[in-house]
Write an enzyme that holds these catalytic residues in place. Structure first.
Site, PDB file in Angstrom:
ATOM      1  CG  HIS A   1      19.303  16.259  40.368  1.00  0.00           C
ATOM      2  ND1 HIS A   1      18.962  17.568  40.573  1.00  0.00           N
ATOM      3  CD2 HIS A   1      19.609  16.106  39.047  1.00  0.00           C
ATOM      4  CE1 HIS A   1      19.581  18.351  39.704  1.00  0.00           C
ATOM      5  NE2 HIS A   1      19.796  17.465  38.879  1.00  0.00           N
TER       6      HIS A   1
ATOM      7  CE  LYS B   1      23.100  16.725  41.629  1.00  0.00           C
ATOM      8  NZ  LYS B   1      24.162  16.736  40.905  1.00  0.00           N
TER       9      LYS B   1
END
Length: 251
Positions: A143, A147
């Protein structure tokens, strides 16, 4: 026409969903709820959820866990079906979700992508054959650098899906850096990568003697989550009280 209230309408995902619904002939947004009302969405926006008195068939919530208690109270009182896309809920809030589902239909999923939810089903079938034959199971998720949580909720959902297919015989390994020993055969490894602007990538790896099989899912934009939420709203409208998830939609 299915009438939707969009909670979190002026956030990024709220705007994505608003755009998708504009092009959809089956659903329409009749009201939005957001802390800020600084733009014209083509529908009325309320800064206080309890001021919204517009009739609807379902609510989509893509906001913050800080607003979840109010959302549950509102939907429970009005028997309004809720597609709950907000993540990071506390244990108390998860208990409230279960309680509120006795009053109205709630669909909640760790990942709203239709592709991910098909993948959850496919890897169960694969595990029943491959894990039984001695293949090791590993999950790698990637990600963007912003995040904060790791591993992702989707990675854990994938691991849970694998484990469920194997009668929950496996345990999860999140970090091997402090371990100097051979891999446990009853282990599902989960690795997290953070960097750049990666929207979301998940690989489920079955590694066996002399062969490797990998199931991969890549999200190229957050639109995949919005599309899933819209399809979930279509599915949930008119459903009786109870808990639902994306597997109910797919099945």
């Amino acid at each position: 026409m299915i009438k939707v209230i969009m909670h979190g309408c002026n956030g990024h995902m709220g705007q994505v969903i608003s755009g998708l619904i504009k092009e959809d002939e089956i659903v329409e947004i009749v009201a939005g709820i957001d802390m800020k009302d600084t733009q014209d969405n083509g529908y009325p926006v309320f800064t206080n959820i309890f001021d919204c008195d517009i009739e609807a068939d379902v609510m989509i919530d893509f906001s913050s866990f800080k607003a979840t208690d109010s959302v549950l109270t509102y939907c429970g009182q009005r028997k309004l079906p809720l597609v709950l896309c907000t993540t990071g809920l506390t244990e108390d809030q998860l208990d409230r979700v279960q309680e509120t589902s006795k009053e109205t239909a709630i669909l909640r999923s760790a990942n709203m992508s239709l592709g991910i939810n098909v993948l959850l089903k496919l890897i169960q079938d694969a595990a029943k054959v491959l894990a039984t034959a001695g293949f090791d199971m590993e999950i790698v998720e990637k990600h963007h650098k912003l995040k904060c949580d790791a591993p992702s909720g989707t990675a854990i959902a994938l691991a849970d899906s694998l484990n469920e297919s194997m009668d929950k015989q496996y345990h999860y390994c999140y970090d091997r850096s402090q371990r100097h020993e051979q891999r446990d055969s009853k282990e599902i490894g989960i690795s997290a990568v953070r960097g750049g602007t990666i929207v979301g990538e998940h690989d489920v790896i079955f590694a066996g003697p002399d062969e490797v099989i990998t199931f991969s899912h890549q999200a190229y934009s957050k639109g995949v989550f919005g599309k899933g939420a819209v399809e979930a709203a279509k599915f949930l409208a008119g459903k009786p009280a109870g808990m639902y998830d994306m597997s109910d939609l797919i099945n």
